[in-house]
Design an enzyme around this catalytic site. Structure first.
Site, PDB file in Angstrom:
ATOM      1  CG  ASP A   1      -2.329   0.453   0.912  1.00  0.00           C
ATOM      2  OD1 ASP A   1      -2.457   1.313   0.029  1.00  0.00           O
ATOM      3  OD2 ASP A   1      -3.286   0.019   1.573  1.00  0.00           O
TER       4      ASP A   1
ATOM      5  CD1 TRP B   1      -4.989   3.051  -3.321  1.00  0.00           C
ATOM      6  CD2 TRP B   1      -3.892   4.862  -2.626  1.00  0.00           C
ATOM      7  NE1 TRP B   1      -4.616   2.836  -2.028  1.00  0.00           N
ATOM      8  CE2 TRP B   1      -3.944   3.939  -1.571  1.00  0.00           C
ATOM      9  CE3 TRP B   1      -3.244   6.092  -2.428  1.00  0.00           C
ATOM     10  CZ2 TRP B   1      -3.358   4.193  -0.326  1.00  0.00           C
ATOM     11  CZ3 TRP B   1      -2.670   6.335  -1.188  1.00  0.00           C
ATOM     12  CH2 TRP B   1      -2.727   5.399  -0.156  1.00  0.00           C
ATOM     13  N   GLY B   2      -3.149   4.728  -8.363  1.00  0.00           N
ATOM     14  CA  GLY B   2      -3.060   5.523  -9.597  1.00  0.00           C
ATOM     15  C   GLY B   2      -2.218   6.778  -9.474  1.00  0.00           C
TER      16      GLY B   2
ATOM     17  CG  ASP C   1      -9.717   1.879  -0.758  1.00  0.00           C
ATOM     18  OD1 ASP C   1      -8.714   1.862  -1.494  1.00  0.00           O
ATOM     19  OD2 ASP C   1      -9.660   1.774   0.480  1.00  0.00           O
TER      20      ASP C   1
HETATM   21  C1  GLA Z   1      -6.062   1.228   1.482  1.00  0.00           C
HETATM   22  C2  GLA Z   1      -6.204   0.213   0.360  1.00  0.00           C
HETATM   23  C3  GLA Z   1      -7.321  -0.772   0.689  1.00  0.00           C
HETATM   24  C4  GLA Z   1      -7.035  -1.461   2.018  1.00  0.00           C
HETATM   25  C5  GLA Z   1      -6.861  -0.401   3.113  1.00  0.00           C
HETATM   26  C6  GLA Z   1      -6.411  -1.019   4.420  1.00  0.00           C
HETATM   27  O1  GLA Z   1      -7.178   2.063   1.560  1.00  0.00           O
HETATM   28  O2  GLA Z   1      -6.465   0.850  -0.873  1.00  0.00           O
HETATM   29  O3  GLA Z   1      -7.463  -1.731  -0.342  1.00  0.00           O
HETATM   30  O4  GLA Z   1      -5.878  -2.244   1.887  1.00  0.00           O
HETATM   31  O5  GLA Z   1      -5.889   0.569   2.734  1.00  0.00           O
HETATM   32  O6  GLA Z   1      -6.199  -0.065   5.417  1.00  0.00           O
END
Ligand code: GLA
Length: 373
Positions: free
Chosen positions: A127, A162-163, A184
């Site tokens: 992440d 996330w891009g 998300d």
């Molecule tokens: C981010 C990720 C999610 C998940 C959460 C966990 O938001 O994009 O997919 O893994 O963290 O905290």
């Protein structure tokens, strides 16, 4: 050896959030096997955020699992998952802390990669929270990519930024096998339509060995769990759209529903071999938009010379979704016709110059097609 087609598995986040324990993971492993998910190809069981402590072991500097969740340690759980013939995935973060403020891998990439390899981890979701703003994402993912390649084990590298930072332009060179390029997902139609529309300009950025990850699916969640937003959860039609889009766009197929209790109806959709075969086509050719409504019909070339077609009706009334066959390169003068087989109903259709498929409201139809004389 890591497969070149999109990975398939289950991730704890959508259903459990931070509420998972030793017994939860074992129950999920049992359900993946007993309910036919593993046979359909879902092989990774991925523990998301909140599995570890906010600090490292003071002596070894290794990450530590939460004793409240795993009183006997994580290793027996990993062994149990492997004993079921499944692969084990885990979660970390390029930042100093994870999004849930547990310990991240910043500066400790090599130690963490080695630790995960020693534990028998097969997949790392990485992440992007709480990282230094002055360092580029490219540098941080390159570092973990290198660490995993030198960990002594085949560990699938699932990047999750996330891009940000035009990730599609550099992530393949960092060694990632998949990369999230969206925020998300939540369990409502708008959320996943926004996700797939946002990816239309990036469809060409997936290839065998590194695919754009549209996020864990919400198919079958029906408003339960951590990704719920209220009563606006998916319907049979909109969940069908979601699964078909994920298949057509060669996204990793990561289940987010509670596989222990999801209804047989959605289990059967998620395990549909014909739809999965589109997702798993070895050439991973990008789908392309066709048709009169630019965003709502897609074609994908398959390695056996056939085509997959998806027609989506996002509206509240039934109508035709169509395209001119010229848009896949088929002109009438060629003498060929397009023969379509509906993968869900078995209906067979034939067209020469213009295709119009009646699609029920907020639903889709998916076909395989071939050229015939
Ligand atoms: C981010 C990720 C999610 C998940 C959460 C966990 O938001 O994009 O997919 O893994 O963290 O905290």
């Amino acid at each position: 050896m890591i497969k070149k087609t999109p990975p398939m598995g289950f991730n704890t986040w959508n259903t459990f959030g931070e509420c998972f324990y030793d017994h939860t993971i074992r129950e999920v492993a049992d359900a993946l096997v007993d309910r036919g998910f593993k046979d359909a190809g879902y092989e990774y069981l991925i523990i998301d955020d909140h599995w570890n402590m906010e600090h490292r072991d003071p002596v070894t500097k290794r990450m530590i699992e939460r004793p409240g969740k795993f009183p006997n340690g994580l290793q027996p759980v990993i062994d149990y998952v492997h004993g079921k013939g499944l692969k084990m995935g885990i979660y970390s973060c390029a930042g100093v802390r994870t999004c849930g403020q547990k310990m991240g891998s910043f500066d400790y990439d090599f130690l963490d990669a080695k630790t995960f390899a020693e534990w028998g981890i097969d997949y790392l979701k990485h992440d992007f929270c709480l990282h230094p703003e002055l360092l580029s994402g490219e540098m941080m993912y390159r570092r973990m990519g290198l660490a995993l390649r030198h960990s002594g084990r085949d560990i699938l590298f699932a990047a999750c930024n996330w891009g940000n930072d035009d990730v599609w332009s550099w992530i393949r060179s960092a060694g990632a096998h998949t990369y999230r390029s969206t925020g998300d997902i939540y369990d409502n139609f708008k959320s996943f339509v926004d996700i797939f529309r946002s990816q239309l300009p990036k469809l060409g950025s997936s290839c065998p060995g590194c695919q754009n990850d549209l996020d864990m699916m919400t198919v079958g969640m029906e408003g339960a769990g951590n990704a719920a937003t209220g009563s606006d959860f998916g319907t049979e039609g909109t969940y069908r759209i979601q699964f078909c889009v994920w298949c057509m766009f060669s996204s990793p197929l990561i289940l987010g529903c509670d596989v222990r209790s999801v209804s047989d109806k959605y289990r059967d959709l998620l395990c549909n071999r014909e739809l999965i075969s589109i997702n798993q086509d070895p050439e991973c050719r990008p789908a392309f938009p066709i048709g009169l409504d630019y965003n709502m019909a897609f074609c994908k070339l398959l390695s056996n010379g056939e085509y997959a077609f998806l027609f989506i009706n996002p509206d509240d009334n039934q109508h035709g979704v169509g395209f001119v066959t010229h848009d896949i390169g088929l002109c009438e003068a060629s003498g060929y016709k397009l023969h379509l087989t509906d993968l869900l109903s078995g209906e067979e259709l034939e067209y020469s110059d213009y295709v119009s498929i009646p699609v029920p409201p907020k639903d889709c139809r998916i076909f395989k097609g071939k050229l015939v004389k």
